[in-house]
Scaffold this active site. Structure first.
Site, PDB file in Angstrom:
ATOM      1  CB  THR A 219      -7.761  28.365   1.759  1.00  0.00           C
ATOM      2  OG1 THR A 219      -8.867  28.790   2.529  1.00  0.00           O
ATOM      3  CG2 THR A 219      -7.887  26.900   1.423  1.00  0.00           C
TER       4      THR A 219
ATOM      5  CB  THR B 111      -8.175  29.490  -2.158  1.00  0.00           C
ATOM      6  OG1 THR B 111      -8.282  30.451  -1.098  1.00  0.00           O
ATOM      7  CG2 THR B 111      -7.401  30.112  -3.305  1.00  0.00           C
TER       8      THR B 111
END
Ligand code: ASP
Length: 350
Positions: free
Chosen positions: A215, A266
């Site tokens: 991410t 993340t």
């Protein structure tokens, strides 16, 4: 010491001189911190070429943000521009290069938050929007809502002239092979190769499964002291049934509040949602006056106790950036006005 009247006149003259030069007085040092995902990222698993590519992409992200902030641009613009670039970069699990769901499709999530007013925008499960972060910002600025999902989000995007692409635009062989591998391991059916994807390469392909999440997220503070945070992701590999993670959830994956903090997370979203990671870090900084380091350490202790894994980037109200992760690595970088860029991947670099 100048007498008060003369001191006042002096300040006025300084402001007048600055305006005459066409410059706003610089109230704050700008600052930016970026992540490109956390996970089992170890030296043995990353070839030197791939490591160099990640380091250069992270550096490029800092430079893109710095260029905007340095000319007096807003933190929101910096966050959007950096994330848009990373969404186009197949190295990251966001936009092009996103992981696939078990259905063989890319389902993208993103969110953005403006620390000035705590306005926020988010989208989940979009499949045609080239830059989900731009759609999230449009939701924040041009809709009465905070979060839109799926077809509705994309219908709104069309009214805002947000670029849409064929779903095969997001396809990468590396992610497809990771999906196939995972589905095989879980004894789940393998969906057909997506329409429009390039033909399957001949022979066995070896992709290092780096078990990273990938991410992307950015937190920035501009010269006005405004903090913005944003996050964009394809979610988790082989996700099921319309699953949505923490990245588009304000308070879980993203948060920003001027004078207090900015956070982007993340990791395995299921845990970040349950802990409310981004908001919890900010609340500790606001109410307990914890530093970015202390607050993220406390919240990660809680997350770790639940066996949650991943990382966060955090900025305090004055632009000091920190990070924390409980995985072997996290792609991360930061830069403050007048400082030197810092790019790190592995845990032992800190
Ligand atoms: N947090 C994301 C999610 O759960 C995945 C990641 O950060 O890599 O969707």
């Amino acid at each position: 010491m100048l007498p008060p009247r003369r001191a006042f006149a002096f300040v006025l003259t300084a402001f007048a001189l600055l305006s005459a030069c066409g410059q706003q007085p610089r109230a704050h040092h700008w600052s930016i911190v970026v992540h490109g995902g956390a996970g089992v990222i170890e030296r043995a698993q990353l070839t030197p070429e791939l490591e160099a590519q990640y380091r250069s992409a992270m550096n490029h992200a800092l430079q893109t943000g710095a260029a905007i902030l340095d000319r007096g641009g807003s933190s929101l613009d910096a966050v959007q521009a950096v994330i848009s670039d990373m969404e186009d970069d197949p190295l990251f699990n966001a936009g092009r290069g996103a992981v696939f769901g078990a259905d063989g499709k890319n389902h993208l999530d993103a969110s953005i938050m403006d620390g000035r007013s705590r306005a926020a925008g988010a989208v989940a499960d979009v499949t045609r929007t080239r830059h989900p972060i731009q759609l999230a910002r449009a939701v924040m600025e041009h809709s009465p809502h905070v979060m839109l999902v799926g077809e509705g989000a994309e219908a709104f995007g069309r009214t805002q002239n947000i670029e849409q692409v064929e779903p095969s635009f997001f396809f990468t062989e590396r992610r497809w092979q990771q999906l196939v591998q995972e589905l095989r391991a879980r004894n789940l059916p393998i969906p057909p190769r997506p329409a429009g994807a390039p033909p399957a390469p001949q022979g066995a392909l070896l992709f290092l499964d780096d078990h990273k999440f990938g991410t992307v997220g950015v937190v920035a503070m501009d010269e006005q002291g405004n903090i913005a945070a944003g996050t964009s992701t394809g979610g988790t590999n082989a996700k099921l049934w319309g699953r949505v993670g923490d990245s588009p959830i304000i308070g879980a994956g993203t948060y920003a509040q001027n004078g207090v903090c900015g956070v982007s997370a993340t990791g395995t979203g299921e845990y970040f949602i349950r802990v409310g990671v981004a908001r919890d870090i900010c609340a500790r900084m606001e109410l307990r006056h914890e530093t970015a380091e202390q607050a993220s350490q406390e919240v990660f202790a809680e997350l770790g106790a639940m066996h949650g894994d991943g990382g966060v980037i955090v900025m305090d109200g004055r632009g000091h950036a920190a990070w924390r992760f409980n995985t072997p690595g996290m792609y991360r970088a930061r830069l403050e006005q007048g400082g030197r860029p810092l790019v790190q991947i592995f845990a032992d670099e800190d």
